[in-house]
Motif scaffolding. Structure first.
Motif, PDB file in Angstrom:
ATOM      1  N   GLY A  28     -29.569  18.943 -14.017  1.00  0.00           N
ATOM      2  CA  GLY A  28     -30.888  19.441 -12.934  1.00  0.00           C
ATOM      3  C   GLY A  28     -30.659  18.293 -11.814  1.00  0.00           C
ATOM      4  N   TYR A  29     -32.066  18.826 -10.611  1.00  0.00           N
ATOM      5  CA  TYR A  29     -31.561  18.401  -9.379  1.00  0.00           C
ATOM      6  C   TYR A  29     -30.895  16.383  -9.808  1.00  0.00           C
ATOM      7  N   ARG A  30     -32.033  15.868 -10.695  1.00  0.00           N
ATOM      8  CA  ARG A  30     -31.336  14.636 -10.541  1.00  0.00           C
ATOM      9  C   ARG A  30     -30.936  14.257 -12.019  1.00  0.00           C
ATOM     10  N   ASP A  31     -30.843  13.467 -12.138  1.00  0.00           N
ATOM     11  CA  ASP A  31     -29.987  12.795 -14.023  1.00  0.00           C
ATOM     12  C   ASP A  31     -30.748  12.077 -14.365  1.00  0.00           C
ATOM     13  N   GLU A  32     -30.145  11.238 -15.536  1.00  0.00           N
ATOM     14  CA  GLU A  32     -31.004  10.828 -16.424  1.00  0.00           C
ATOM     15  C   GLU A  32     -31.814   9.239 -15.099  1.00  0.00           C
ATOM     16  N   LYS A  33     -30.535   8.683 -14.751  1.00  0.00           N
ATOM     17  CA  LYS A  33     -31.516   7.641 -13.977  1.00  0.00           C
ATOM     18  C   LYS A  33     -32.434   7.562 -12.669  1.00  0.00           C
ATOM     19  N   GLY A  34     -32.476   9.355 -12.268  1.00  0.00           N
ATOM     20  CA  GLY A  34     -33.064   9.436 -11.157  1.00  0.00           C
ATOM     21  C   GLY A  34     -32.578   9.489  -9.553  1.00  0.00           C
ATOM     22  N   GLU A  35     -31.055   9.352  -9.972  1.00  0.00           N
ATOM     23  CA  GLU A  35     -30.623   9.596  -9.102  1.00  0.00           C
ATOM     24  C   GLU A  35     -30.066  11.208  -8.454  1.00  0.00           C
ATOM     25  N   LEU A  36     -29.695  11.388  -7.511  1.00  0.00           N
ATOM     26  CA  LEU A  36     -29.247  12.722  -7.075  1.00  0.00           C
ATOM     27  C   LEU A  36     -28.315  13.233  -7.823  1.00  0.00           C
ATOM     28  N   THR A  37     -27.945  14.492  -7.695  1.00  0.00           N
ATOM     29  CA  THR A  37     -26.876  14.923  -9.336  1.00  0.00           C
ATOM     30  C   THR A  37     -25.294  14.814  -8.378  1.00  0.00           C
ATOM     31  N   PRO A  38     -24.353  14.266  -8.347  1.00  0.00           N
ATOM     32  CA  PRO A  38     -23.243  14.004  -7.563  1.00  0.00           C
ATOM     33  C   PRO A  38     -22.334  15.508  -8.150  1.00  0.00           C
ATOM     34  N   GLY A  39     -21.627  16.123  -6.663  1.00  0.00           N
ATOM     35  CA  GLY A  39     -20.367  17.091  -6.938  1.00  0.00           C
ATOM     36  C   GLY A  39     -19.426  16.895  -7.613  1.00  0.00           C
TER      37      GLY A  39
END
Length: 118
Positions: A28-39
């Motif tokens: 998703g747009y954010r990962d499990e920790k709530g941070e933005l998914t890095p490219g």
């Protein structure tokens, strides 16, 4: 036997690279920790990957047009493979250049898709 192992390794590495990118795109747009998914690459890495991919693409097109390619490896530096004299080594080096261009291009694509999600 060595060309078979070489091409198999290229295919397996490409398959793994594709699945890493697809796994990142499925997140998703954010990962499990709530941070933005890095490219796959950061801003500087994106520019560097795009520049190297463009350089290698030009180098590959030049090799296809001229029918000769310098050896890409470290052990055969300075050696020139021509299509007429050694077609196996010529196509192996051209295929390696194509694989590098596709891998770097895919990294740029995945990174841009992640950055510009709606």
């Amino acid at each position: 036997m060595r060309p078979f192992l070489y091409y198999t390794a290229l295919l397996l590495l490409g398959f793994a690279w594709y699945h890493v990118g697809q796994r990142l795109l499925r997140k998703g747009y954010r990962d499990e920790k709530g941070e933005l998914t890095p490219g796959l690459a950061g801003p500087a890495g994106l520019l560097m990957a795009a520049a190297v991919a463009c350089f290698l693409f030009f180098f590959m097109l030049r090799a296809l047009v001229r029918g000769e390619v310098p050896c890409v490896g470290k052990g055969c530096a300075g050696q020139l493979y021509t299509l007429a004299a050694s077609p196996g080594d010529y196509w192996a080096n051209v295929l390696f250049l194509l694989w590098c261009v596709l891998a770097l291009g895919y990294a740029v694509y995945v990174t841009l898709r992640i950055w510009f999600r709606a």
